[in-house]
Design a protein around this motif. Structure first.
Motif, PDB file in Angstrom:
ATOM      1  N   ALA A   1      44.301  50.941  30.963  1.00  0.00           N
ATOM      2  CA  ALA A   1      44.279  50.685  32.415  1.00  0.00           C
ATOM      3  C   ALA A   1      44.151  52.017  33.161  1.00  0.00           C
ATOM      4  O   ALA A   1      44.660  53.037  32.694  1.00  0.00           O
ATOM      5  CB  ALA A   1      45.567  49.976  32.834  1.00  0.00           C
ATOM      6  N   PRO A   2      43.456  52.011  34.299  1.00  0.00           N
ATOM      7  CA  PRO A   2      42.726  50.888  34.908  1.00  0.00           C
ATOM      8  C   PRO A   2      41.450  50.569  34.123  1.00  0.00           C
ATOM      9  O   PRO A   2      40.934  51.420  33.398  1.00  0.00           O
ATOM     10  CB  PRO A   2      42.398  51.399  36.308  1.00  0.00           C
ATOM     11  N   ALA A   3      40.960  49.355  34.280  1.00  0.00           N
ATOM     12  CA  ALA A   3      39.789  48.912  33.525  1.00  0.00           C
ATOM     13  C   ALA A   3      38.882  48.075  34.420  1.00  0.00           C
ATOM     14  O   ALA A   3      39.309  47.537  35.444  1.00  0.00           O
ATOM     15  CB  ALA A   3      40.228  48.091  32.318  1.00  0.00           C
ATOM     16  N   PHE A   4      37.636  47.988  34.025  1.00  0.00           N
ATOM     17  CA  PHE A   4      36.714  47.091  34.719  1.00  0.00           C
ATOM     18  C   PHE A   4      37.088  45.647  34.405  1.00  0.00           C
ATOM     19  O   PHE A   4      37.621  45.343  33.331  1.00  0.00           O
ATOM     20  CB  PHE A   4      35.272  47.364  34.285  1.00  0.00           C
ATOM     21  N   VAL A   5      36.809  44.758  35.337  1.00  0.00           N
ATOM     22  CA  VAL A   5      37.063  43.333  35.121  1.00  0.00           C
ATOM     23  C   VAL A   5      35.726  42.597  35.141  1.00  0.00           C
ATOM     24  O   VAL A   5      34.690  43.159  35.501  1.00  0.00           O
ATOM     25  CB  VAL A   5      38.027  42.761  36.183  1.00  0.00           C
ATOM     26  N   THR A   6      35.772  41.341  34.770  1.00  0.00           N
ATOM     27  CA  THR A   6      34.527  40.582  34.642  1.00  0.00           C
ATOM     28  C   THR A   6      33.977  40.191  36.016  1.00  0.00           C
ATOM     29  O   THR A   6      34.716  40.112  37.010  1.00  0.00           O
ATOM     30  CB  THR A   6      34.746  39.309  33.818  1.00  0.00           C
ATOM     31  N   SER A   7      32.689  39.918  36.045  1.00  0.00           N
ATOM     32  CA  SER A   7      32.063  39.473  37.292  1.00  0.00           C
ATOM     33  C   SER A   7      32.656  38.142  37.744  1.00  0.00           C
ATOM     34  O   SER A   7      32.747  37.863  38.946  1.00  0.00           O
ATOM     35  CB  SER A   7      30.553  39.351  37.106  1.00  0.00           C
ATOM     36  N   LYS A   8      33.102  37.316  36.793  1.00  0.00           N
ATOM     37  CA  LYS A   8      33.734  36.035  37.135  1.00  0.00           C
ATOM     38  C   LYS A   8      35.036  36.268  37.913  1.00  0.00           C
ATOM     39  O   LYS A   8      35.299  35.602  38.920  1.00  0.00           O
ATOM     40  CB  LYS A   8      34.013  35.239  35.864  1.00  0.00           C
ATOM     41  N   GLN A   9      35.833  37.235  37.453  1.00  0.00           N
ATOM     42  CA  GLN A   9      37.077  37.544  38.159  1.00  0.00           C
ATOM     43  C   GLN A   9      36.806  38.072  39.561  1.00  0.00           C
ATOM     44  O   GLN A   9      37.485  37.695  40.518  1.00  0.00           O
ATOM     45  CB  GLN A   9      37.888  38.569  37.354  1.00  0.00           C
ATOM     46  N   LEU A  10      35.810  38.941  39.679  1.00  0.00           N
ATOM     47  CA  LEU A  10      35.476  39.485  40.992  1.00  0.00           C
ATOM     48  C   LEU A  10      34.994  38.397  41.937  1.00  0.00           C
ATOM     49  O   LEU A  10      35.327  38.393  43.126  1.00  0.00           O
ATOM     50  CB  LEU A  10      34.410  40.572  40.846  1.00  0.00           C
ATOM     51  N   LYS A  11      34.195  37.460  41.402  1.00  0.00           N
ATOM     52  CA  LYS A  11      33.683  36.380  42.229  1.00  0.00           C
ATOM     53  C   LYS A  11      34.818  35.500  42.743  1.00  0.00           C
ATOM     54  O   LYS A  11      34.816  35.077  43.908  1.00  0.00           O
ATOM     55  CB  LYS A  11      32.688  35.549  41.422  1.00  0.00           C
ATOM     56  N   GLU A  12      35.811  35.233  41.885  1.00  0.00           N
ATOM     57  CA  GLU A  12      36.963  34.435  42.299  1.00  0.00           C
ATOM     58  C   GLU A  12      37.713  35.106  43.453  1.00  0.00           C
ATOM     59  O   GLU A  12      38.317  34.435  44.299  1.00  0.00           O
ATOM     60  CB  GLU A  12      37.910  34.228  41.123  1.00  0.00           C
ATOM     61  N   LEU A  13      37.681  36.442  43.477  1.00  0.00           N
ATOM     62  CA  LEU A  13      38.401  37.197  44.503  1.00  0.00           C
ATOM     63  C   LEU A  13      37.524  37.553  45.696  1.00  0.00           C
ATOM     64  O   LEU A  13      37.972  38.264  46.607  1.00  0.00           O
ATOM     65  CB  LEU A  13      38.976  38.476  43.890  1.00  0.00           C
ATOM     66  N   ASN A  14      36.269  37.080  45.666  1.00  0.00           N
ATOM     67  CA  ASN A  14      35.335  37.375  46.748  1.00  0.00           C
ATOM     68  C   ASN A  14      35.148  38.881  46.933  1.00  0.00           C
ATOM     69  O   ASN A  14      35.135  39.406  48.056  1.00  0.00           O
ATOM     70  CB  ASN A  14      35.812  36.740  48.062  1.00  0.00           C
ATOM     71  N   ILE A  15      35.031  39.598  45.802  1.00  0.00           N
ATOM     72  CA  ILE A  15      34.878  41.046  45.833  1.00  0.00           C
ATOM     73  C   ILE A  15      33.575  41.436  45.160  1.00  0.00           C
ATOM     74  O   ILE A  15      33.218  40.900  44.100  1.00  0.00           O
ATOM     75  CB  ILE A  15      36.065  41.741  45.120  1.00  0.00           C
ATOM     76  N   ARG A  16      32.879  42.379  45.762  1.00  0.00           N
ATOM     77  CA  ARG A  16      31.699  42.967  45.146  1.00  0.00           C
ATOM     78  C   ARG A  16      31.937  44.469  45.040  1.00  0.00           C
ATOM     79  O   ARG A  16      32.342  45.106  46.013  1.00  0.00           O
ATOM     80  CB  ARG A  16      30.457  42.687  45.993  1.00  0.00           C
ATOM     81  N   THR A  17      31.719  45.036  43.854  1.00  0.00           N
ATOM     82  CA  THR A  17      31.942  46.460  43.657  1.00  0.00           C
ATOM     83  C   THR A  17      30.666  47.238  43.956  1.00  0.00           C
ATOM     84  O   THR A  17      29.560  46.681  43.953  1.00  0.00           O
ATOM     85  CB  THR A  17      32.393  46.757  42.217  1.00  0.00           C
TER      86      THR A  17
END
Length: 599
Positions: free
Chosen positions: A574-590
């Motif tokens: 940690a810290p680590a990258f997370v999956t695009s699915k997790q980001l989508k659930e959180l309404n976040i775009r990196t």
């Protein structure tokens, strides 16, 4: 007989000779004496020696195992011969003659050994922290931490405090260090913040009528690491009290800290002493003058003196002109340095320049005669006046820090510590506590060109509303205080500003509108409008308390799973990258980090 053990590895004594036992643990060390194989078996509690001869099937089983393999040994307790008794082990009068060995887990080749206390690179130690924690010193430190927390908790309860838990997911605050933010899945675009401290919640508990609160509180701050500060998270003994003055807060926490430090002062036979109650109180301005900072190490006998007036119109033109221009000159003794070569003083000057200062002036002294460029220009009579002001002996040298008041104080404070270290003046067997009191409520921010809060915006100003309305803001003191031990700040605290009208006025002086206060601190200000008792508290840092008691120079040595200085957990990744699915659930775009850096 139990499947794994009848006793721990620190439990058996001479009285157990002749009994059949079963022990489980790690192979700490092996010693092959030809026909005999000796194994030190280690568990959480201690070590017991196992012995097996070459004719026993247990010999081959143990011989092929690597260190740190986990085994269960069944055998008979036998007495050691007098010449082989190990007085350093509680179980040193006996050994176990093995009859059966069960391998619970065979260890592979280790990235770092557990036996011994050799130093290893930080990245190896933290990546394999589970191995590092098996080592004797670190294992003992973590046990000490647990015992200290248990003692703190029982002492607080004994003082009439009640333990409560406050939220971990809360709102971001505009004051203090950077927050760790947590995105909300059910509220797109909104974020929680991890608490930098339970500050507002504990004050709200006072408004709710609970009177005396405490908790061993986890706190989270996105700030850089230091030797006495762990990045990311830390723990503090957080407490708050209602209907109290500053004296009441001191009277409540002093016995707790004094008692804990006395309880563990002799940890591992160190035999240290603790400063008596009540703890010394030092006003902030006095601390900055005498010690050069607001966290003085009182074990250091060196004191700083302002000698600016003694250089007015003197033969040493550089200091004389600086003083005439509004700068200050601070002096500190270098005790019994008459036999030191000029190199000692020149090295101190070079050190100061390496720290970013113009330099550190000095004068040598032997049998009452002063030497060096400053003495040659200022004259023997002028130097004697300075020596008298400092209370010097005939063989004490002097160092000088000159410049703007804040800069001179900082250099003198750093030099005070370095001189004491170089000359071996600090008593390592003492815990010296003090309170720093009477902090200024406001300071002038040179960058922003405005008055701002100096320490804690939620503190009660001394003099309350009358002070805010009639005094120069830079002269107003606050009921703010720090507790310091051996030069390490354990906590900041304050008697709180519980009156909305005083809070609005204090923030107005710092450039904030009433609307700013209502928006940024809505929960607290609204609560205060419903009737709030006078209250105050503090929050001594648990990690720092244990670091002092364990006599460790770095705070990571008393934390079970610390991060690196770059706030990375090498063991868990940690810290680590997370999956695009997790980001989508959180309404976040990196965004591309490299692109941001280049932009």
């Amino acid at each position: 007989m139990h499947a794994y053990r009848t006793h721990t590895c620190a439990q058996l004594r001479a009285a157990d000779v002749g009994t059949s036992v079963k022990l489980s643990g790690w192979i700490h060390r092996k010693r092959d004496h030809g026909n005999l194989l000796f194994v030190d078996l280690r568990d959480h509690y201690g070590i017991t020696q196992i012995v097996t001869d070459s004719d026993s099937p247990t010999h081959a089983a143990l011989d092929k195992l690597r260190a740190e393999s986990v085994v269960t040994i069944t055998g008979d307790v036998v007495a050691r011969s007098p010449e082989t008794v190990n007085a350093n082990l509680p179980s040193g009068e006996i050994e176990i003659r093995a009859r059966d060995v069960v391998v619970q887990s065979a260890a592979q080749e280790l990235p770092m050994p557990v036996f011994g206390e050799n130093e290893y690179p930080e990245d190896i130690r933290l990546r394999y922290r589970f191995l590092d924690l098996r080592r004797e010193r670190l294992h003992a430190n973590i046990l000490l931490r647990s015992n200290v927390i248990s003692s703190l908790r029982s002492r607080m309860i004994g003082q009439g405090f009640t333990e409560f838990q406050t939220p971990i997911l809360t709102a971001s605050s505009p004051e203090g260090a950077r927050d760790y933010l947590v995105p909300s899945r059910v509220h797109p675009g909104k974020f929680y913040a991890l608490p930098q401290a339970p500050q507002m919640f504990k004050q709200l508990l006072m408004v709710a009528g609970f009177d005396k609160y405490f908790q061993i509180a986890p706190c989270f701050r996105d700030e850089d690491a230091r030797a006495d500060r762990s990045p990311g998270e830390f723990y503090q003994l957080d407490f708050e009290m209602s209907y109290v003055t500053q004296d009441d807060v001191f009277a409540a926490i002093e016995p707790v800290l004094h008692g804990v430090f006395e309880e563990f002062a002799d940890w591992q036979g160190k035999g240290r002493t603790v400063s008596p109650l009540p703890f010394k109180r030092i006003p902030y301005r006095e601390s900055m003058l005498k010690y050069g900072n607001d966290k003085p190490d009182l074990r250091n006998p060196v004191l700083i003196t302002d000698v600016s007036e003694l250089f007015k119109g003197s033969g040493f033109g550089r200091f004389a002109s600086m003083v005439e221009g509004g700068d200050v000159v601070r002096a500190l003794p270098a005790p019994n340095t008459h036999e030191k070569s000029r190199k000692f003083f020149d090295d101190m000057n070079s050190w100061a320049q390496g720290e970013g200062f113009p330099g550190l002036g000095y004068a040598t002294q032997k049998d009452g005669v002063f030497g060096g460029p400053i003495a040659n220009n200022h004259g023997q009579d002028g130097m004697k006046a300075i020596a008298d002001a400092l209370g010097l002996g005939p063989n004490d040298g002097i160092f000088f820090a000159a410049g703007k008041e804040a800069q001179a104080a900082k250099l003198a404070g750093l030099a005070r510590t370095r001189v004491a270290d170089q000359l071996g003046l600090i008593d390592q067997n003492r815990f010296e506590f003090c309170w720093i009191v009477d902090f200024p409520m406001f300071e002038y921010d040179e960058d922003a060109k405005k008055v701002d809060f100096s320490h804690n915006p939620f503190s009660m100003p001394q003099g309350e509303m009358a002070a805010l309305e009639t005094m120069n803001p830079l002269d107003i003191l606050a009921y703010q205080y720090d507790i310091v031990c051996n030069g390490i700040e354990l906590s900041s605290g304050a008697v709180r500003n519980h009156k909305p009208e005083i809070m609005y006025k204090a923030f107005e002086i710092a450039g904030y509108t009433q609307a700013d206060v209502d928006t940024n601190f809505a929960g607290m200000i609204n609560a205060f409008k419903c009737g709030a008792p006078p209250h105050g508290g503090s929050a001594p840092g648990v990690d720092r308390i244990v670091m002092l008691l364990a006599d460790e120079p770095n705070i990571r040595e008393v934390i079970v799973f610390p991060m690196t200085q770059k706030a990375e957990d090498l063991m868990m990744g940690a810290p680590a990258f997370v999956t695009s699915k997790q980001l989508k659930e959180l309404n976040i775009r990196t965004v591309d980090a490299q692109a941001v850096k280049s932009a």
